[in-house]
Enzyme design. Sequence first.
Site, PDB file in Angstrom:
ATOM      1  N   LYS A 164      57.063  56.786  -9.094  1.00 30.70           N
ATOM      2  CA  LYS A 164      56.802  55.638  -9.972  1.00 30.70           C
ATOM      3  C   LYS A 164      57.086  56.044 -11.413  1.00 30.70           C
ATOM      4  O   LYS A 164      56.432  56.929 -11.959  1.00 30.70           O
ATOM      5  CB  LYS A 164      55.350  55.170  -9.830  1.00 30.70           C
ATOM      6  CG  LYS A 164      55.024  53.953 -10.686  1.00 30.70           C
ATOM      7  CD  LYS A 164      53.739  53.308 -10.212  1.00 30.70           C
ATOM      8  CE  LYS A 164      53.319  52.196 -11.157  1.00 30.70           C
ATOM      9  NZ  LYS A 164      52.625  52.709 -12.331  1.00 30.70           N
ATOM     10  N   HIS A 186      41.106  58.655 -14.805  1.00 33.12           N
ATOM     11  CA  HIS A 186      42.041  58.826 -15.922  1.00 33.12           C
ATOM     12  C   HIS A 186      42.667  57.485 -16.299  1.00 33.12           C
ATOM     13  O   HIS A 186      42.577  56.509 -15.555  1.00 33.12           O
ATOM     14  CB  HIS A 186      43.126  59.865 -15.585  1.00 33.12           C
ATOM     15  CG  HIS A 186      43.906  59.575 -14.337  1.00 33.12           C
ATOM     16  ND1 HIS A 186      43.397  59.792 -13.072  1.00 33.12           N
ATOM     17  CD2 HIS A 186      45.161  59.098 -14.153  1.00 33.12           C
ATOM     18  CE1 HIS A 186      44.298  59.471 -12.164  1.00 33.12           C
ATOM     19  NE2 HIS A 186      45.379  59.030 -12.794  1.00 33.12           N
ATOM     20  N   ASP A 206      43.487  58.358  -8.497  1.00 32.64           N
ATOM     21  CA  ASP A 206      44.632  58.204  -7.593  1.00 32.64           C
ATOM     22  C   ASP A 206      44.158  58.293  -6.145  1.00 32.64           C
ATOM     23  O   ASP A 206      43.299  59.105  -5.813  1.00 32.64           O
ATOM     24  CB  ASP A 206      45.676  59.305  -7.844  1.00 32.64           C
ATOM     25  CG  ASP A 206      46.393  59.142  -9.172  1.00 32.64           C
ATOM     26  OD1 ASP A 206      46.277  58.059  -9.781  1.00 32.64           O
ATOM     27  OD2 ASP A 206      47.062  60.096  -9.608  1.00 32.64           O
ATOM     28  N   HIS A 252      41.319  54.737 -13.635  1.00 29.51           N
ATOM     29  CA  HIS A 252      41.410  54.736 -12.175  1.00 29.51           C
ATOM     30  C   HIS A 252      41.433  56.168 -11.652  1.00 29.51           C
ATOM     31  O   HIS A 252      41.639  57.107 -12.414  1.00 29.51           O
ATOM     32  CB  HIS A 252      42.679  54.007 -11.714  1.00 29.51           C
ATOM     33  CG  HIS A 252      43.945  54.720 -12.091  1.00 29.51           C
ATOM     34  ND1 HIS A 252      44.437  54.732 -13.382  1.00 29.51           N
ATOM     35  CD2 HIS A 252      44.813  55.473 -11.359  1.00 29.51           C
ATOM     36  CE1 HIS A 252      45.545  55.448 -13.423  1.00 29.51           C
ATOM     37  NE2 HIS A 252      45.799  55.919 -12.212  1.00 29.51           N
TER      38      HIS A 252
END
Length: 362
Positions: A216, A291, A237, A235
């Site tokens: 991404k 993060h 991961d 959020h």
Amino acid sequence: MVATVVPSRVESLASSGIQSIPKEYVRPQEELTSIGNIFEEEKNQEGAQVPTINIKDIASEDVVVRTKAIEKLKEAVTTWGVMHLVNHGISEELTDRVKKAGEVFFQLPIEEKEKYANDQAAGKIQGYGSKLANNASGQLEWEDYFFHLAFPEEKRDLSCWPRTPSDYTPATSEYAKELRSLATKILSALSLVLGVEEGRLEKEVGGMEELLLQMKINYYPKCPQPELALGVEAHTDVSALTFILHNMVPGLQLFYEGKWVTAKCVPNSIIMHIGDTLEILSNGKFKSILHRGLVNKEKVRISWAVFCEPPKDKIILQPLPEIVSESEPALFPPRTFAQHLQYKLFKKTQHVQAPVIIPIDN
């Protein structure tokens, strides 16, 4: 009263000459107090700093050097869950090619990039896109992106990869292969940290055949009011591991010991996150850290994130039985990766915890 029309791409909005960002991009009041000037934040030498791990030492044939390096890795994954990897074995020439290819793609006119547009509503998640609002407030993030599966090679759909520049596919393919080898090294070392056989974590996340590497490229245009916006909201991961390159413009912040800490720009390094998958397998010993990404008004920031994800339904994610005991019971129920994604989305819509984002949509 005329409704505000927000362009579908943040790049269009940023280049339109606006002085104020639309309300859809303004963060809630409780977040605004912690958003500062990212360039000033990066200069700050005081307080906690993201650790640096020397991969060459982890693979050293000198037992003393290797043991010390694995001990340092253990400290990093159990306290931070994020680190700068140096001497990682991937050439600067290759990472420069990967970054150049992504930069050239995002320099194309928007109408050219739109030829690769994804369609999330139709289930086409690969391609060029922007964050769609997925919460009750209709909040948006200051970024566009390009997302696609990069490895294993036989599972790729090259028809959705950029054809311009011509080096995009060769450079990205080679980089994905190199990262896959690096992931094996890391997973082997992390298995030793947990006290299980070296190949255990690799097997638990799908092995060479099933572990997916999702690329991404995040494109954060200049923002006229960076103190009000976020490139990516807070959020964790969902992946096992996430590897990140960037164009040496700061923006990544980690929530460590109750404070947002800005990651420094370390030349020739790769940032690595521990994701939820390894946090679950380690029964919480490894940290999947919260993060977010800040933006600025002076420089475009680009990052290349590769998420190493287990197959969605073939593997049950749960704490390894060897590290669970009466005194340390399992902290996570058994779930497939797909069920974990749904669980996080449900928690997000219920506002039970800090916002979380899944890799295909952040």
